[in-house]
Design a protein around this motif. Structure first.
Motif, PDB file in Angstrom:
ATOM      1  N   GLU A 156       7.172   3.657  -0.670  1.00 14.47           N
ATOM      2  CA  GLU A 156       8.246   4.772  -0.911  1.00 14.47           C
ATOM      3  C   GLU A 156       9.683   3.793  -0.882  1.00 14.47           C
ATOM      4  O   GLU A 156      10.820   3.817  -1.883  1.00 14.47           O
TER       5      GLU A 156
ATOM      6  N   GLU B 267      -4.884   1.394  -3.992  1.00 12.68           N
ATOM      7  CA  GLU B 267      -5.425   3.133  -3.598  1.00 12.68           C
ATOM      8  C   GLU B 267      -3.520   3.888  -3.945  1.00 12.68           C
ATOM      9  O   GLU B 267      -3.990   5.094  -4.070  1.00 12.68           O
ATOM     10  N   TRP B 268      -3.420   3.495  -4.581  1.00 12.23           N
ATOM     11  CA  TRP B 268      -2.053   3.492  -5.562  1.00 12.23           C
ATOM     12  C   TRP B 268      -2.873   5.120  -6.485  1.00 12.23           C
ATOM     13  O   TRP B 268      -2.260   5.884  -6.617  1.00 12.23           O
TER      14      TRP B 268
ATOM     15  N   ALA C  57       1.206  -1.072  -0.413  1.00  9.81           N
ATOM     16  CA  ALA C  57       0.103  -0.311  -0.109  1.00  9.81           C
ATOM     17  C   ALA C  57       0.927   1.205  -0.278  1.00  9.81           C
ATOM     18  O   ALA C  57       1.956   1.457   0.474  1.00  9.81           O
ATOM     19  N   PRO C  58       0.303   2.112  -0.352  1.00 13.73           N
ATOM     20  CA  PRO C  58       1.230   3.092  -0.171  1.00 13.73           C
ATOM     21  C   PRO C  58       1.650   3.531   0.968  1.00 13.73           C
ATOM     22  O   PRO C  58       0.300   3.822   1.767  1.00 13.73           O
ATOM     23  N   GLY C  59       2.718   4.550   1.270  1.00 14.03           N
ATOM     24  CA  GLY C  59       3.282   5.383   2.432  1.00 14.03           C
ATOM     25  C   GLY C  59       4.821   4.805   2.255  1.00 14.03           C
ATOM     26  O   GLY C  59       5.476   5.341   1.592  1.00 14.03           O
ATOM     27  N   VAL C  60       5.246   5.833   3.551  1.00 10.40           N
ATOM     28  CA  VAL C  60       6.997   5.792   3.871  1.00 10.40           C
ATOM     29  C   VAL C  60       7.267   4.842   3.342  1.00 10.40           C
ATOM     30  O   VAL C  60       8.934   4.166   2.900  1.00 10.40           O
ATOM     31  N   ARG C  61       7.517   3.418   3.898  1.00 10.65           N
ATOM     32  CA  ARG C  61       7.702   1.791   4.026  1.00 10.65           C
ATOM     33  C   ARG C  61       7.954   2.010   1.924  1.00 10.65           C
ATOM     34  O   ARG C  61       8.835   1.439   1.620  1.00 10.65           O
TER      35      ARG C  61
ATOM     36  N   ARG D  70      -4.254  11.618  -5.462  1.00 12.69           N
ATOM     37  CA  ARG D  70      -3.089   9.899  -5.242  1.00 12.69           C
ATOM     38  C   ARG D  70      -2.803   9.532  -6.629  1.00 12.69           C
ATOM     39  O   ARG D  70      -1.154   9.121  -5.992  1.00 12.69           O
TER      40      ARG D  70
ATOM     41  N   ASP E 183       0.162  11.989  -6.263  1.00 10.35           N
ATOM     42  CA  ASP E 183       1.472  12.085  -6.042  1.00 10.35           C
ATOM     43  C   ASP E 183       1.657  10.882  -6.603  1.00 10.35           C
ATOM     44  O   ASP E 183       3.280  10.304  -6.636  1.00 10.35           O
ATOM     45  N   THR E 184       1.527   9.891  -6.780  1.00 14.15           N
ATOM     46  CA  THR E 184       1.738   8.596  -7.241  1.00 14.15           C
ATOM     47  C   THR E 184       2.763   8.336  -8.428  1.00 14.15           C
ATOM     48  O   THR E 184       3.928   8.647  -8.710  1.00 14.15           O
TER      49      THR E 184
END
Length: 301
Positions: free
Chosen positions: A150, A173-174, A144-148, A180, A183-184
């Motif tokens: 990325e 969700e990407w 899923a999208p998030g810091v980890r 979103r 951002d992706t």
């Protein structure tokens, strides 16, 4: 207008071999690939997801295909965070992998570094021969999208510096919502990798929206998985059993052409691998795009 290459996500799928699409006398390993390469200019290698590839096979694939033909090579499952069977690894790496999987402290011992080196070395003959289209990283539904995520993407890109890379997300969700999506796309653009556009059934909680972003001016990729409502359940054939109708394919024609206006090359790959459904869909798409392989070959020469 960039070049549009249409093909399928495998040329060795058992259902395709059993379908009779390969003519008599061309059903051995060499004959199948040569016949496929006479029909289409690009193919995805999906076997490299299930086990590490070999340099020998890469050399043979390059030797058996004409100039201009491209292979998109799918990243090994361990490199994308998917479950991996110990048997998929070389004998000497299995004990380390089993200890690592069991959670033993310090059990990695450079396992991922070694797997990355072996994977890259095995694919190198394709790149050296000018046959490598892209390394395809298909991430699992829980990515899923998030810091980890990325950070993981950044590490993957660091390991593949200088290689053409395409990324397919299976977590919806990407690409849900304009914010979103932006951002992706910005993240992939910063990493210098191509986003993979996806076609699939749209009535599911895990459905990926049919967006067609271009995040790398050198390459764009579309993967069409079929529109079976059994996505995510059942056997492989149940998940991907779908024969594209002309109207379904026509939906993608303007999207593909728009992508080709923004990228040097667009790969359109059919993954509805049940019988000969993928090759028939690819043939139909080429017709809708007004293509013949001979015309592309003449242009490439």
């Amino acid at each position: 207008m960039g070049e549009i290459l249409v093909g399928t996500c495998s040329w060795t799928d058992r259902a395709l071999v059993r379908s009779g699409w390969y003519p008599v006398g061309r059903r051995d390993a060499e004959g199948r690939l040569q016949h496929y390469a006479e029909q289409f200019p690009v193919v995805e290698v999906d076997s490299t997801y299930y086990g590490l590839p070999s340099e020998r096979n890469s050399r043979l694939w390059a030797e058996r295909t004409p100039d201009g033909f491209r292979f998109d090579v799918k990243a090994f499952s361990l490199l994308t965070g998917h479950p991996t069977r110990p048997a998929a690894l070389p004998d000497d790496l299995r004990p380390v992998f089993v200890r690592r999987r069991g959670g033993e402290a310090g059990a990695d011992n450079g396992l991922l570094d070694d797997v990355w080196r072996r994977f890259s070395a095995a694919v190198e003959p394709l790149r050296a021969a000018g046959r490598l289209g892209a390394l395809l990283f298909q991430f699992p539904p829980w990515f899923a999208p998030g810091v980890r995520a990325e950070e993981f993407l950044t590490r993957c890109r660091e390991r593949t510096e200088g290689w053409p890379v395409a990324v397919e997300f299976r977590h919806p969700e990407w690409w849900r919502g304009e914010g979103r999506q932006a951002d992706t796309a910005a993240l992939l653009r910063e990493l210098g990798v191509a986003a993979v556009a996806v076609d699939m059934a749209q009535a599911l909680s895990a459905s990926i929206p049919p967006v067609a972003p271009v995040t790398d001016g050198r390459l764009a990729v579309v993967r069409l998985h079929g529109r079976n409502a059994a996505w995510g359940t059942g056997s492989k054939e149940e998940r991907f059993r779908h024969r594209y109708g002309e109207e379904e394919l026509r939906e993608w024609v303007p999207r593909v052409r728009e992508m080709a206006e923004r990228a040097d090359v667009v790969h359109v790959l059919f993954n509805n691998c049940c019988g000969d459904a993928a090759v028939r869909a690819a043939e139909s798409m080429r017709g809708l795009l007004g293509q013949t392989y001979q015309e592309e070959g003449e242009g490439a020469e």
